[in-house]
Design a protein around this motif. Structure first.
Motif, PDB file in Angstrom:
ATOM      1  N   GLN A  32      23.149  25.255  48.913  1.00 22.17           N
ATOM      2  CA  GLN A  32      24.538  24.794  48.950  1.00 22.17           C
ATOM      3  C   GLN A  32      24.675  23.405  48.331  1.00 22.17           C
ATOM      4  O   GLN A  32      25.603  23.143  47.565  1.00 22.17           O
ATOM      5  N   SER A  33      23.738  22.528  48.648  1.00 21.00           N
ATOM      6  CA  SER A  33      23.764  21.175  48.119  1.00 21.00           C
ATOM      7  C   SER A  33      23.693  21.174  46.600  1.00 21.00           C
ATOM      8  O   SER A  33      24.414  20.439  45.922  1.00 21.00           O
ATOM      9  N   ASP A  34      22.847  22.039  46.051  1.00 17.63           N
ATOM     10  CA  ASP A  34      22.689  22.144  44.600  1.00 17.63           C
ATOM     11  C   ASP A  34      23.914  22.781  43.960  1.00 17.63           C
ATOM     12  O   ASP A  34      24.440  22.275  42.963  1.00 17.63           O
ATOM     13  N   THR A  35      24.389  23.864  44.534  1.00 15.25           N
ATOM     14  CA  THR A  35      25.519  24.589  43.955  1.00 15.25           C
ATOM     15  C   THR A  35      26.778  23.737  43.910  1.00 15.25           C
ATOM     16  O   THR A  35      27.494  23.708  42.903  1.00 15.25           O
ATOM     17  N   LEU A  36      27.038  23.024  44.988  1.00 12.33           N
ATOM     18  CA  LEU A  36      28.269  22.235  45.090  1.00 12.33           C
ATOM     19  C   LEU A  36      28.093  20.792  44.630  1.00 12.33           C
ATOM     20  O   LEU A  36      29.060  20.034  44.616  1.00 12.33           O
ATOM     21  N   SER A  37      26.859  20.415  44.270  1.00  6.78           N
ATOM     22  CA  SER A  37      26.539  19.018  43.940  1.00  6.78           C
ATOM     23  C   SER A  37      26.979  18.121  45.092  1.00  6.78           C
ATOM     24  O   SER A  37      27.658  17.112  44.908  1.00  6.78           O
ATOM     25  N   LYS A  38      26.565  18.513  46.294  1.00  6.03           N
ATOM     26  CA  LYS A  38      27.007  17.868  47.530  1.00  6.03           C
ATOM     27  C   LYS A  38      25.804  17.266  48.255  1.00  6.03           C
ATOM     28  O   LYS A  38      24.807  17.947  48.481  1.00  6.03           O
ATOM     29  N   PHE A  39      25.908  16.010  48.614  1.00  5.69           N
ATOM     30  CA  PHE A  39      24.796  15.325  49.258  1.00  5.69           C
ATOM     31  C   PHE A  39      24.520  15.904  50.642  1.00  5.69           C
ATOM     32  O   PHE A  39      25.447  16.087  51.441  1.00  5.69           O
ATOM     33  N   THR A 162      22.038   6.541  43.716  1.00  3.79           N
ATOM     34  CA  THR A 162      21.565   7.680  44.505  1.00  3.79           C
ATOM     35  C   THR A 162      21.888   7.498  45.981  1.00  3.79           C
ATOM     36  O   THR A 162      21.752   6.416  46.527  1.00  3.79           O
ATOM     37  N   MET A 163      22.313   8.603  46.604  1.00  4.90           N
ATOM     38  CA  MET A 163      22.661   8.625  48.029  1.00  4.90           C
ATOM     39  C   MET A 163      23.976   7.886  48.289  1.00  4.90           C
ATOM     40  O   MET A 163      24.242   7.435  49.410  1.00  4.90           O
ATOM     41  N   ALA A 164      24.816   7.783  47.250  1.00  2.32           N
ATOM     42  CA  ALA A 164      26.067   7.030  47.359  1.00  2.32           C
ATOM     43  C   ALA A 164      26.915   7.415  48.569  1.00  2.32           C
ATOM     44  O   ALA A 164      27.489   6.527  49.221  1.00  2.32           O
ATOM     45  N   PRO A 165      27.038   8.690  48.938  1.00  5.40           N
ATOM     46  CA  PRO A 165      27.907   9.031  50.069  1.00  5.40           C
ATOM     47  C   PRO A 165      27.397   8.527  51.417  1.00  5.40           C
ATOM     48  O   PRO A 165      28.178   8.430  52.367  1.00  5.40           O
ATOM     49  N   ALA A 166      26.106   8.217  51.526  1.00  6.59           N
ATOM     50  CA  ALA A 166      25.533   7.863  52.823  1.00  6.59           C
ATOM     51  C   ALA A 166      25.096   6.406  52.936  1.00  6.59           C
ATOM     52  O   ALA A 166      24.816   5.931  54.030  1.00  6.59           O
ATOM     53  N   LEU A 167      25.030   5.696  51.827  1.00  5.28           N
ATOM     54  CA  LEU A 167      24.538   4.315  51.869  1.00  5.28           C
ATOM     55  C   LEU A 167      25.462   3.422  52.690  1.00  5.28           C
ATOM     56  O   LEU A 167      26.682   3.503  52.584  1.00  5.28           O
ATOM     57  N   THR A 168      24.850   2.565  53.480  1.00  2.57           N
ATOM     58  CA  THR A 168      25.612   1.557  54.232  1.00  2.57           C
ATOM     59  C   THR A 168      25.548   0.201  53.551  1.00  2.57           C
ATOM     60  O   THR A 168      26.390  -0.654  53.789  1.00  2.57           O
ATOM     61  N   HIS A 169      24.519   0.005  52.705  1.00  2.00           N
ATOM     62  CA  HIS A 169      24.335  -1.259  52.000  1.00  2.00           C
ATOM     63  C   HIS A 169      23.908  -0.995  50.560  1.00  2.00           C
ATOM     64  O   HIS A 169      23.112  -0.088  50.297  1.00  2.00           O
ATOM     65  N   GLY A 207      22.122  17.391  44.251  1.00  2.00           N
ATOM     66  CA  GLY A 207      22.426  17.035  45.625  1.00  2.00           C
ATOM     67  C   GLY A 207      22.282  15.563  45.949  1.00  2.00           C
ATOM     68  O   GLY A 207      22.693  15.134  47.027  1.00  2.00           O
ATOM     69  N   THR A 208      21.697  14.774  45.046  1.00  2.00           N
ATOM     70  CA  THR A 208      21.542  13.342  45.340  1.00  2.00           C
ATOM     71  C   THR A 208      22.862  12.591  45.241  1.00  2.00           C
ATOM     72  O   THR A 208      22.965  11.461  45.726  1.00  2.00           O
ATOM     73  N   GLU A 209      23.847  13.216  44.610  1.00  2.00           N
ATOM     74  CA  GLU A 209      25.144  12.551  44.392  1.00  2.00           C
ATOM     75  C   GLU A 209      24.952  11.099  43.959  1.00  2.00           C
ATOM     76  O   GLU A 209      25.431  10.155  44.604  1.00  2.00           O
ATOM     77  N   SER A 210      24.269  10.935  42.848  1.00  2.00           N
ATOM     78  CA  SER A 210      24.009   9.585  42.319  1.00  2.00           C
ATOM     79  C   SER A 210      25.237   9.097  41.555  1.00  2.00           C
ATOM     80  O   SER A 210      25.234   8.977  40.326  1.00  2.00           O
ATOM     81  N   GLN A 211      26.277   8.818  42.309  1.00  2.00           N
ATOM     82  CA  GLN A 211      27.583   8.499  41.748  1.00  2.00           C
ATOM     83  C   GLN A 211      27.648   7.075  41.213  1.00  2.00           C
ATOM     84  O   GLN A 211      26.672   6.315  41.284  1.00  2.00           O
ATOM     85  N   THR A 212      28.817   6.706  40.700  1.00  2.00           N
ATOM     86  CA  THR A 212      29.036   5.369  40.158  1.00  2.00           C
ATOM     87  C   THR A 212      29.639   4.463  41.225  1.00  2.00           C
ATOM     88  O   THR A 212      30.639   4.809  41.864  1.00  2.00           O
TER      89      THR A 212
END
Length: 385
Positions: A32-39, A162-169, A207-212
C-alpha cells in the motif's frame, strides 16, 4: 544466508529478535505504501514505541549508545521487511549518532534535544536543493539565513526531505551571508512559515515521501544555529552513513529469500522436480549468495573498524567504497532473483518488482559511485608524489 555470523552480543540478539518479530507488521504496509506513495507512519510509530529511535543516543543522554555496527545490523534487519521504513528511520538514527559522536552542539543544546528524542522526536538533515544537487558535490545552499532583530530569518526550499510527513525537527543547511559560511539550523516542525510541498513522484522508495521542505521567512533564535561548517561536509568521516548500504543489503536479502523459496517450490509440469534442481537456477542462486557474502563481510568489517577509534584513523575512502560495493551488489542480487522467478517477477503483486525499483535508489544516495572512484584514484596518485 543471514546476519547470524555478525551477532556477537546479547544486546544485538535481543534487538534483532524484536525487529524480526515486528517484521510482518512492517511488511504489511509495504504494498500500500508503495502503490499510494504514502509514508508508513504506523511502522515509524511502532519503532518509536519500541524505543528504537533512542538507541543512538549515548547512555548519558538516556539512550543505549549503540555502535555503527549495531546500527548496520538493525537497519539491515528492518530493510528485509520494508525498505521505505528502513531508509527513513536510518536517517534519524544516523543523524542522532553523528550529532552525539561529534558533540559540536553546546551541552545545553544536546541535552534539550536528547529529551525530545526520548519523547519521540524524529530528525533528518535537509540539505539537498534543486539547483545545487547533492551537497556532497560542494554546491552552496541557496537557502539563506539573514540576521534579524530577534535572531534569524530563513528562506528556501529543500528537496529529498525523507520522512517529511513524520519529522518533528529539520536540520537545515543555509548560507549565512554575514559569516560567508554554511550553517545548520534546528527548526521544529511547528515553526511558522514551514510547510511541506508534495513533489515526491518517483518509481523508487515511493513510501519514504521524500518531499520538498519549504521555508518562507521562518524565524529562528540564535540558539537554533547549531552548526557552522569550516569545511564541506562530504570531506568528513561519518560512519553513521553506513545505514544507507545496510538498507540496500536488506532489500537484496529479501529478494534472494523470495527467489530461493520460489525455486524450491515452483514445479512446472515439464519437470519432475522444482526448478531448484536445474543447474542454471542453482548457478543463479550461487551467484546471489556469493554477492551477499562479499557485500556483507565488507560492510560489517568496515563498520567494526570505524567503531574502533584506534583503527578508525586509518580509514580513508573505505566508507564510500563500502556504500558503492554493497549497493551495486544489492542491485545485482535483485537482478539475479528476477531472472530466477522470470516474468512473474514483473507482476505488480510481486514484491520483486518493488525491490528492483527500490534498490536502484541506492545509486543516488551519497556518496555517488563516481565520487568514490575519483577519490580512490586521487589517493592512489597522491601516494606516488
Amino acid at each position: 544466508m543471514s546476519t547470524e555470523l555478525f551477532i556477537t552480543t546479547d544486546f544485538q540478539r535481543r534487538w534483532v529478535n524484536e525487529l524480526t518479530e515486528a517484521g510482518p507488521f512492517f511488511s504489511s504496509f509495504s504494498e500500500q505504501s508503495d502503490t499510494l506513495s504514502k509514508f508508513p507512519k504506523e511502522n515509524i510509530q511502532k519503532l518509536v514505541e519500541m524505543g528504537y529511535t533512542t538507541l543512538t543516543l549515548p547512555k548519558e543522554f538516556g539512550g543505549e549508545g549503540i555502535s555503527v555496527t549495531d546500527m548496520v545490523l538493525f537497519q539491515e534487519t528492518i530493510a528485509r521487511f520494508d525498505s521505505a521504513t528502513a531508509l527513513a528511520i536510518g536517517w534519524h538514527q544516523g543523524v542522532v549518532g553523528e550529532l552525539y559522536e561529534n558533540r559540536k552542539w553546546t551541552a545545553e543544546q544536546l541535552a534539550q534535544f536528547s529529551e525530545a528524542v526520548q519523547q519521540g522526536a524524529l530528525i533528518n538533515r535537509s540539505v539537498t536543493e534543486a539547483q545545487t544537487g547533492s551537497p556532497t558535490r560542494g554546491g552552496r545552499p541557496q537557502t539563506t539565513a539573514t540576521r534579524s532583530a530577534g535572531g534569524w530569518v530563513i528562506s528556501g526550499e529543500k528537496t529529498f526531505t525523507t520522512m517529511a510527513p513524520a519529522l518533528t525537527h529539520f536540520l537545515v543547511s543555509v548560507w549565512i551571508e554575514e559569516k560567508q559560511q554554511i550553517g545548520f539550523f534546528l527548526i521544529p516542525r511547528e515553526s511558522e512559515g514551514l510547510s511541506i510541498k508534495e513533489t515526491w513522484h518517483t518509481i523508487s522508495m515511493r513510501g519514504t515521501e521524500s518531499q520538498t521542505l519549504v521555508l518562507d521567512d521562518v524565524k529562528a533564535t540564535g540558539d537554533q544555529l547549531v552548526e557552522v561548517n569550516e569545511a564541506p561536509r562530504g570531506n568528513k568521516l561519518n560512519g553513521w552513513l553506513l545505514h544507507i548500504p545496510a538498507c540496500y543489503l536488506g532489500i537484496a536479502q529479501a529478494a534472494r529469500d523470495y527467489a530461493v523459496h520460489f525455486a524450491a517450490t515452483y514445479q512446472p509440469n515439464s519437470l519432475d522436480e522444482p526448478i531448484a534442481s536445474l543447474f542454471n537456477i542453482q548457478t543463479q542462486i550461487g551467484k546471489m549468495d556469493l554477492e551477499l557474502i562479499k557485500a556483507r563481510h565488507l560492510l560489517y568489517d568496515i563498520a567494526s573498524i570505524y567503531d574502533d577509534e584506534a583503527r578508525r584513523v586509518h580509514l580513508q575512502n573505505e566508507l564510500g567504497a563500502a556504500k558503492s560495493i554493497v549497493t551495486n551488489s544489492a542491485i545485482e542480487i535483485v537482478n539475479l532473483a528476477m531472472r530466477i522467478v522470470g516474468a512473474k517477477s514483473l507482476e505488480l503483486s510481486n514484491p520483486l518488482q518493488r525491490h528492483y525499483r527500490d534498490v536502484r535508489a541506492g545509486l543516488h544516495n551519497p556518496p555517488m559511485d563516481d565520487m568514490t572512484i575519483t577519490k580512490l584514484a586521487h589517493a592512489a596518485i597522491n601516494e606516488q608524489k
